[in-house]
Write a protein that holds these residues in place. Sequence first.
Motif, mmCIF file in Angstrom:
data_model
loop_
_atom_site.group_PDB
_atom_site.id
_atom_site.type_symbol
_atom_site.label_atom_id
_atom_site.label_comp_id
_atom_site.label_asym_id
_atom_site.label_seq_id
_atom_site.Cartn_x
_atom_site.Cartn_y
_atom_site.Cartn_z
ATOM 1 N N LEU A 39 0.865 -1.225 0.090
ATOM 2 C CA LEU A 39 0.038 0.126 -0.191
ATOM 3 C C LEU A 39 0.925 1.318 0.180
ATOM 4 O O LEU A 39 1.948 1.410 1.012
ATOM 5 C CB LEU A 39 -0.895 0.031 1.300
ATOM 6 C CG LEU A 39 -1.818 1.251 1.596
ATOM 7 C CD1 LEU A 39 -2.916 1.312 0.476
ATOM 8 C CD2 LEU A 39 -2.431 1.074 2.854
ATOM 9 N N LEU A 87 0.612 5.173 0.338
ATOM 10 C CA LEU A 87 -0.520 6.395 0.738
ATOM 11 C C LEU A 87 0.265 7.866 0.642
ATOM 12 O O LEU A 87 1.528 7.940 1.066
ATOM 13 C CB LEU A 87 -0.972 6.401 2.340
ATOM 14 C CG LEU A 87 -1.543 7.524 3.015
ATOM 15 C CD1 LEU A 87 -3.168 7.319 2.468
ATOM 16 C CD2 LEU A 87 -1.753 7.587 4.365
ATOM 17 N N THR A 116 -4.844 -1.690 5.677
ATOM 18 C CA THR A 116 -5.635 -0.597 5.442
ATOM 19 C C THR A 116 -6.814 -0.381 6.350
ATOM 20 O O THR A 116 -7.154 0.882 6.682
ATOM 21 C CB THR A 116 -6.005 -1.202 4.002
ATOM 22 O OG1 THR A 116 -5.326 -1.471 3.136
ATOM 23 C CG2 THR A 116 -7.204 0.061 3.393
ATOM 24 N N ARG A 117 -7.420 -1.243 6.862
ATOM 25 C CA ARG A 117 -8.342 -1.099 8.072
ATOM 26 C C ARG A 117 -7.906 -0.317 8.998
ATOM 27 O O ARG A 117 -8.544 0.529 9.606
ATOM 28 C CB ARG A 117 -8.937 -2.379 8.553
ATOM 29 C CG ARG A 117 -9.945 -2.263 9.449
ATOM 30 C CD ARG A 117 -10.683 -3.498 9.671
ATOM 31 N NE ARG A 117 -9.401 -4.493 10.601
ATOM 32 C CZ ARG A 117 -9.558 -5.871 10.563
ATOM 33 N NH1 ARG A 117 -10.314 -6.617 9.906
ATOM 34 N NH2 ARG A 117 -8.423 -6.213 10.951
#
Length: 119
Positions: free
Chosen positions: A9, A11, A70-71
């Motif tokens: 991921l 960001l 992500t959560r």
Amino acid sequence: MNGANHWSLLLIDRRARERPVAYHYDSFSPLHHTIATEFAERLGASSLQPMGMAQQRNSFDCGVFLLDATRELARRLAQEPRPRIKCCCRVREWLPSQSLSTGRPTPSHWGREKAATPS
């Protein structure tokens, strides 16, 4: 592990518009470090910060680790105060009164289009 079959991921934090920062979450670190760095640069980030997260012990659980990270990230971001946003567009046209039939907001230009269309 093949980097083409691995998920991580990236960001991009654009709160500081003049110096956006990229944060990279990788459960099989540093497998995607090079591509994450290149992608962050393409997206205009001034730096890349590798973020600590749980590391997988096999070659197939990256999706589970990514979803869990992500959560947790979304949970933390939701707890932060929301920034004040200055609107530079004509938002009033898209924030009209409630629709009489549904009670839901309807864009004001819809009424003009309906009025201009013959029945």
